[in-house]
Design a protein around this motif. Sequence first.
Motif, PDB file in Angstrom:
ATOM      1  N   ALA A 195       0.829  -1.203   0.000  1.00 22.90           N
ATOM      2  CA  ALA A 195       0.000   0.000   0.000  1.00 22.90           C
ATOM      3  C   ALA A 195       0.866   1.257   0.000  1.00 22.90           C
ATOM      4  O   ALA A 195       0.646   2.192  -0.790  1.00 22.90           O
ATOM      5  CB  ALA A 195      -0.936  -0.009   1.211  1.00 22.90           C
ATOM      6  N   GLY A 196       1.863   1.301   0.894  1.00 24.34           N
ATOM      7  CA  GLY A 196       2.748   2.457   0.961  1.00 24.34           C
ATOM      8  C   GLY A 196       3.632   2.581  -0.257  1.00 24.34           C
ATOM      9  O   GLY A 196       3.871   3.683  -0.766  1.00 24.34           O
ATOM     10  N   GLY A 197       4.143   1.439  -0.727  1.00 19.76           N
ATOM     11  CA  GLY A 197       5.000   1.468  -1.904  1.00 19.76           C
ATOM     12  C   GLY A 197       4.270   1.938  -3.141  1.00 19.76           C
ATOM     13  O   GLY A 197       4.811   2.702  -3.954  1.00 19.76           O
ATOM     14  N   SER A 198       3.022   1.501  -3.301  1.00 24.26           N
ATOM     15  CA  SER A 198       2.230   1.956  -4.447  1.00 24.26           C
ATOM     16  C   SER A 198       2.028   3.457  -4.393  1.00 24.26           C
ATOM     17  O   SER A 198       2.082   4.146  -5.420  1.00 24.26           O
ATOM     18  CB  SER A 198       0.876   1.241  -4.452  1.00 24.26           C
ATOM     19  N   MET A 199       1.793   3.971  -3.191  1.00 24.49           N
ATOM     20  CA  MET A 199       1.607   5.408  -3.036  1.00 24.49           C
ATOM     21  C   MET A 199       2.882   6.165  -3.407  1.00 24.49           C
ATOM     22  O   MET A 199       2.835   7.208  -4.072  1.00 24.49           O
ATOM     23  CB  MET A 199       1.202   5.729  -1.599  1.00 24.49           C
ATOM     24  N   LEU A 200       4.056   5.635  -2.989  1.00 26.28           N
ATOM     25  CA  LEU A 200       5.316   6.288  -3.314  1.00 26.28           C
ATOM     26  C   LEU A 200       5.579   6.272  -4.816  1.00 26.28           C
ATOM     27  O   LEU A 200       6.075   7.248  -5.391  1.00 26.28           O
ATOM     28  CB  LEU A 200       6.469   5.598  -2.575  1.00 26.28           C
TER      29      LEU A 200
ATOM     30  N   MET B 283       8.256  10.713  -6.679  1.00 21.16           N
ATOM     31  CA  MET B 283       9.276  11.605  -6.133  1.00 21.16           C
ATOM     32  C   MET B 283      10.662  11.083  -6.488  1.00 21.16           C
ATOM     33  O   MET B 283      10.889   9.872  -6.502  1.00 21.16           O
ATOM     34  CB  MET B 283       9.129  11.718  -4.613  1.00 21.16           C
ATOM     35  N   PRO B 284      11.594  11.958  -6.759  1.00 23.77           N
ATOM     36  CA  PRO B 284      12.962  11.512  -7.056  1.00 23.77           C
ATOM     37  C   PRO B 284      13.563  10.774  -5.860  1.00 23.77           C
ATOM     38  O   PRO B 284      13.234  11.074  -4.706  1.00 23.77           O
ATOM     39  CB  PRO B 284      13.704  12.827  -7.337  1.00 23.77           C
ATOM     40  N   VAL B 285      14.440   9.827  -6.150  1.00 20.74           N
ATOM     41  CA  VAL B 285      15.077   9.052  -5.082  1.00 20.74           C
ATOM     42  C   VAL B 285      15.804   9.941  -4.076  1.00 20.74           C
ATOM     43  O   VAL B 285      15.692   9.728  -2.864  1.00 20.74           O
ATOM     44  CB  VAL B 285      16.034   8.004  -5.697  1.00 20.74           C
ATOM     45  N   PRO B 286      16.558  10.975  -4.508  1.00 19.68           N
ATOM     46  CA  PRO B 286      17.207  11.841  -3.514  1.00 19.68           C
ATOM     47  C   PRO B 286      16.226  12.482  -2.542  1.00 19.68           C
ATOM     48  O   PRO B 286      16.534  12.641  -1.353  1.00 19.68           O
ATOM     49  CB  PRO B 286      17.914  12.892  -4.379  1.00 19.68           C
ATOM     50  N   VAL B 287      15.038  12.841  -3.032  1.00 24.21           N
ATOM     51  CA  VAL B 287      14.033  13.431  -2.140  1.00 24.21           C
ATOM     52  C   VAL B 287      13.553  12.400  -1.134  1.00 24.21           C
ATOM     53  O   VAL B 287      13.410  12.685   0.063  1.00 24.21           O
ATOM     54  CB  VAL B 287      12.850  13.987  -2.954  1.00 24.21           C
ATOM     55  N   LEU B 288      13.304  11.172  -1.592  1.00 22.49           N
ATOM     56  CA  LEU B 288      12.862  10.111  -0.695  1.00 22.49           C
ATOM     57  C   LEU B 288      13.905   9.820   0.382  1.00 22.49           C
ATOM     58  O   LEU B 288      13.577   9.645   1.555  1.00 22.49           O
ATOM     59  CB  LEU B 288      12.570   8.842  -1.494  1.00 22.49           C
TER      60      LEU B 288
ATOM     61  N   ILE C  31       8.768  -1.776   7.435  1.00 21.26           N
ATOM     62  CA  ILE C  31       7.864  -0.931   6.657  1.00 21.26           C
ATOM     63  C   ILE C  31       8.600  -0.264   5.495  1.00 21.26           C
ATOM     64  O   ILE C  31       8.190  -0.379   4.329  1.00 21.26           O
ATOM     65  CB  ILE C  31       7.232   0.157   7.550  1.00 21.26           C
ATOM     66  N   PHE C  32       9.711   0.403   5.791  1.00 20.28           N
ATOM     67  CA  PHE C  32      10.331   1.263   4.784  1.00 20.28           C
ATOM     68  C   PHE C  32      11.219   0.504   3.805  1.00 20.28           C
ATOM     69  O   PHE C  32      11.325   0.908   2.644  1.00 20.28           O
ATOM     70  CB  PHE C  32      11.111   2.387   5.468  1.00 20.28           C
ATOM     71  N   ILE C  33      11.869  -0.551   4.233  1.00 17.64           N
ATOM     72  CA  ILE C  33      12.698  -1.294   3.272  1.00 17.64           C
ATOM     73  C   ILE C  33      11.840  -1.877   2.145  1.00 17.64           C
ATOM     74  O   ILE C  33      12.175  -1.702   0.961  1.00 17.64           O
ATOM     75  CB  ILE C  33      13.529  -2.373   3.995  1.00 17.64           C
ATOM     76  N   PRO C  34      10.734  -2.575   2.436  1.00 22.34           N
ATOM     77  CA  PRO C  34       9.900  -3.050   1.323  1.00 22.34           C
ATOM     78  C   PRO C  34       9.308  -1.907   0.492  1.00 22.34           C
ATOM     79  O   PRO C  34       9.234  -2.004  -0.740  1.00 22.34           O
ATOM     80  CB  PRO C  34       8.794  -3.844   2.031  1.00 22.34           C
ATOM     81  N   MET C  35       8.881  -0.822   1.148  1.00 26.11           N
ATOM     82  CA  MET C  35       8.322   0.305   0.412  1.00 26.11           C
ATOM     83  C   MET C  35       9.337   0.888  -0.554  1.00 26.11           C
ATOM     84  O   MET C  35       9.035   1.163  -1.725  1.00 26.11           O
ATOM     85  CB  MET C  35       7.852   1.377   1.395  1.00 26.11           C
ATOM     86  N   PHE C  36      10.562   1.086  -0.080  1.00 22.32           N
ATOM     87  CA  PHE C  36      11.591   1.673  -0.930  1.00 22.32           C
ATOM     88  C   PHE C  36      12.042   0.709  -2.025  1.00 22.32           C
ATOM     89  O   PHE C  36      12.459   1.144  -3.103  1.00 22.32           O
ATOM     90  CB  PHE C  36      12.775   2.117  -0.085  1.00 22.32           C
ATOM     91  N   MET C  37      11.977  -0.584  -1.736  1.00 26.66           N
ATOM     92  CA  MET C  37      12.313  -1.541  -2.784  1.00 26.66           C
ATOM     93  C   MET C  37      11.357  -1.401  -3.968  1.00 26.66           C
ATOM     94  O   MET C  37      11.744  -1.611  -5.119  1.00 26.66           O
ATOM     95  CB  MET C  37      12.269  -2.973  -2.230  1.00 26.66           C
ATOM     96  N   MET C  38      10.120  -1.020  -3.698  1.00 25.22           N
ATOM     97  CA  MET C  38       9.142  -0.868  -4.774  1.00 25.22           C
ATOM     98  C   MET C  38       9.449   0.308  -5.685  1.00 25.22           C
ATOM     99  O   MET C  38       8.944   0.377  -6.805  1.00 25.22           O
ATOM    100  CB  MET C  38       7.740  -0.719  -4.180  1.00 25.22           C
ATOM    101  N   VAL C  39      10.251   1.246  -5.202  1.00 24.20           N
ATOM    102  CA  VAL C  39      10.643   2.371  -6.058  1.00 24.20           C
ATOM    103  C   VAL C  39      12.108   2.261  -6.472  1.00 24.20           C
ATOM    104  O   VAL C  39      12.706   3.233  -6.921  1.00 24.20           O
ATOM    105  CB  VAL C  39      10.387   3.718  -5.357  1.00 24.20           C
ATOM    106  N   GLY C  40      12.680   1.067  -6.295  1.00 25.38           N
ATOM    107  CA  GLY C  40      14.018   0.811  -6.814  1.00 25.38           C
ATOM    108  C   GLY C  40      15.165   1.092  -5.874  1.00 25.38           C
ATOM    109  O   GLY C  40      16.321   1.086  -6.287  1.00 25.38           O
TER     110      GLY C  40
END
Length: 618
Positions: free
Chosen positions: A479-484, A489-494, A522-531
């Motif tokens: 859910a969070g990863g899809s939202m991201l 947002m650019p990776v540097p911003v994240l 929470i955040f490791i799987p979410m960030f994996m979804m955005v590469g």
Amino acid sequence: MTTPSPATSRKTILDWVEWVGNKLPEPALLFAMLAGIVVIASAIGTWTKWQVQPVQIRVTMVEKVDASGQPVQDVEGKPKLVPKLNEKGKPITTLEPIGAPLKPRSLLTLDGCYWMFSSMIRNFVTLPALGLIFTGMIGIGVAEKFGLFNALMRAIALATPRKLITPMIVFVGANASVASDAGYIILPPLAAALYLAMGRHPIAGLAAAFAGVAGGFGGGMFPTAADGFLAGTATTSAHIIDSTYPAVLATHNLYFKAASAVIICLGGWFVTDRIIEPRLMKQKGLDSQDTSALTDLSLKPAEKKGLTLALITMAVVLGTFAALILIPGAPLSGKGVPRMASGHVPTTQPIRVLTNDGVANATPERTLFTQPRETIKENGEERMIDPGFVVETNGKPTMLERPGDRWSQVIVPMILLVFLIPGMVYGVVIGTLRNQKDFVDAMYHGIRSIVPVLVISFFLGQFVNYFTYTGLDRMLAYAGGSMLVRADMPVPVLITLFILLVIAGDFAMSGMLSKFGVMAPIFIPMFMMVGISPELTTAAYRIGDSVVNVVTPLNSYLLIILAVYQKYKKDAGLGNLMSLMLPYSILFFVLWTGFLLIWYALGAPLGPEAPLTYVPAT
């Protein structure tokens, strides 16, 4: 020291943070409470029929063409594919559904309650970091107990020229995390005494040492036991969304950590000599001008001899490991994969439990065992089923530990021996190691220092596994990863926003490991979804956790530093200490975050087999 209620007097922001922080439960109780929240949330999610659709990022690929517009072929004669770019020059990606929607599984059921009780011990003993921390602290505890760390820090500081004392103290402090709590206890009072003896302001020395030890905690040239914990937790968190992701190594941030120690050294040097000390010199005089402490800090003949022999021994141990790594055909040379005592490589094999209707499809050679009641995993979701045969499926086995450089797989045993043997040599020379009882007590000393971590780990293990059992971890991640992804947002911003979030967490929860245990799933799987790779997320976490260690009221070592402060300025309070250290926090955040963003832009690995990006398996 008691903290008055905010209602009784006018309070600053820091006073409010301290008051609120002191009201939070201890980390072990906090994880117990979080586990209880997961139990309740799983029941509510089941009752409300909440579901989340798993998705995967897909990069739109097109045929590569040359300058004339003709398709480019690969070595096999097939069209070469490249990512299709949008108007901003970024690859075009889409979120594609994978599998059936995920639904939570309640722990407040007969099967859920049975699982909580039956898995309680397993949830604790299988926590990946336990063995890493326990083994490493045996050797570190011996070196610390017999006085090797004490003598080594004193010798380094005393041998440093006056003009270079600040960068040396900050640099030693940034590497002191390998010695557990020794850096907090030994280096700040030592630095204050050295500055005073050199005619400089002792509080500036105290600040420089504290900035290195606490503000630079996430940096350092050497792997530590905490690195093992972070690696294990990161691995578990990565498997929430990709069970095939290779285990994160304890050396996953080694290159970035080593370079960060230099950045912290330069930043701390600038703040101390250009901001802190000039400001201190303008204030009123000191309450103590006693330089006798420097005599007490000097090395006695026996200590010099012991330190010399211990360093020679350490060089021999390191040289032996270097030979085992560099000599072709040596035990630690080349690539390898850890094996069990039986010679087998630890793997996981997908299984399926067939009900009575499916028994006819089971072949004897594929049947593992029968069981009256078992679980079945379909589309990433487990559920109880009727009695049947447990059989292997055609799914691909997954190795529990990744193949790689052999030396990177023995970092923790190296830490054990590099400190254990020289610590013993030093103890024998100066007389602190007289018999086997002294030796065993020294090993106990290291383990005693991590007893709080073991207690926290018990409840952390329950929380993490409750999260996994209920499926809430994957549901929140998707859910969070899809939202991201949709936010684009650019990776540097994240990365910057995540560091700021960790900084905010430092004022609510103490302990590097405790916060990571909460945030990583929470955040490791979410960030994996955005590469973003788990290794890069961990590097960002190190920064956020470290830079405000010197000002957060939840740092228990603040009282130790304050006691040294009050030796030279009797009326100093916690506010004095925080205002003293705030410039370090601000500059460390700016420098260190910028350094990570530059590192990301350059594309350099964070450590051995530690990529910056995550690419889903195809």
